[in-house]
Design a protein around this motif. Structure first.
Motif, PDB file in Angstrom:
ATOM      1  N   ILE A  36       7.083  10.043  -1.934  1.00 30.59           N
ATOM      2  CA  ILE A  36       5.700  10.527  -1.782  1.00 30.59           C
ATOM      3  C   ILE A  36       4.746   9.888  -2.784  1.00 30.59           C
ATOM      4  N   GLY A  37       5.226   9.000  -3.652  1.00 35.74           N
ATOM      5  CA  GLY A  37       4.365   8.328  -4.617  1.00 35.74           C
ATOM      6  C   GLY A  37       4.827   8.548  -6.047  1.00 35.74           C
ATOM      7  N   VAL A  55       0.359  13.740  -7.765  1.00 38.59           N
ATOM      8  CA  VAL A  55       1.041  12.846  -6.838  1.00 38.59           C
ATOM      9  C   VAL A  55       0.064  11.726  -6.478  1.00 38.59           C
ATOM     10  N   HIS A  56       0.439  10.495  -6.816  1.00 41.64           N
ATOM     11  CA  HIS A  56      -0.441   9.351  -6.551  1.00 41.64           C
ATOM     12  C   HIS A  56       0.288   8.327  -5.697  1.00 41.64           C
ATOM     13  N   ASP A  57      -0.265   8.098  -4.487  1.00 41.10           N
ATOM     14  CA  ASP A  57       0.344   7.102  -3.599  1.00 41.10           C
ATOM     15  C   ASP A  57      -0.614   5.968  -3.256  1.00 41.10           C
ATOM     16  N   GLY A  58      -1.805   5.947  -3.878  1.00 42.24           N
ATOM     17  CA  GLY A  58      -2.774   4.889  -3.637  1.00 42.24           C
ATOM     18  C   GLY A  58      -3.753   5.188  -2.521  1.00 42.24           C
ATOM     19  N   ASP A  59      -3.494   6.209  -1.722  1.00 43.95           N
ATOM     20  CA  ASP A  59      -4.410   6.574  -0.641  1.00 43.95           C
ATOM     21  C   ASP A  59      -5.461   7.562  -1.139  1.00 43.95           C
ATOM     22  N   PRO A  60      -6.667   7.511  -0.568  1.00 40.64           N
ATOM     23  CA  PRO A  60      -7.685   8.485  -0.974  1.00 40.64           C
ATOM     24  C   PRO A  60      -7.309   9.894  -0.529  1.00 40.64           C
TER      25      PRO A  60
END
Length: 140
Positions: A36-37, A55-60
């Motif tokens: 999930i990031g 949680v950071h996956d690069g999507d806004p």
């Protein structure tokens, strides 16, 4: 059973880390690669355990699709808002005085997520109890 923590998706991890540090959270650790990031675990200094997972996956992040709000207990609303103002974080709307020493205010994180600040009255337990709820849930 007990709640472990809440996971919040964030758009800009460095900006979110700066914001959450400004309101008092500290990084406990990170898990760099998950399905999930990247995960960053946070807690407040008085907490024993992680309370928030960024949680950071690069999507806004689309505001309104993830969480209603977080709640953080503060010792003094006035002192907390002064410290936050020095860090360029202003309340969203007025401070509400609920009487007998209870006050609430909201700030917003970089993704627009509301964070409720709560100053309990003197002698109140650290967390919410049944006494804070006007109606008990079904089956109680």
């Amino acid at each position: 059973m007990r709640t472990l923590h809440i996971g919040l998706r964030v758009t800009d991890l460095p900006r979110s880390l700066e914001f959450y540090a400004a309101i008092g959270y500290e990084v406990v650790g990170t898990v760099p690669e998950t399905p999930i990031g990247q995960l960053t675990m946070l807690k407040l200094p008085g907490d024993e355990f992680v309370a928030v997972e960024l949680v950071h996956d690069g999507d806004p992040v689309e505001h309104g699709t993830d969480v209603s709000h977080l709640v953080v207990r503060v010792e003094s609303m006035a002192d907390t808002l002064d410290v936050l103002a020095g860090r360029l974080i202003e309340p969203v709307g007025p401070v509400r005085d609920h009487g007998r020493g209870m006050k609430t205010a909201f700030v917003a994180d970089p993704d627009g997520r509301p964070i409720e600040l709560v100053q309990w009255p003197a002698g109140h337990p650290d967390g919410m109890t049944a006494a804070d709820c006007p109606e008990k849930g079904a089956g109680e």
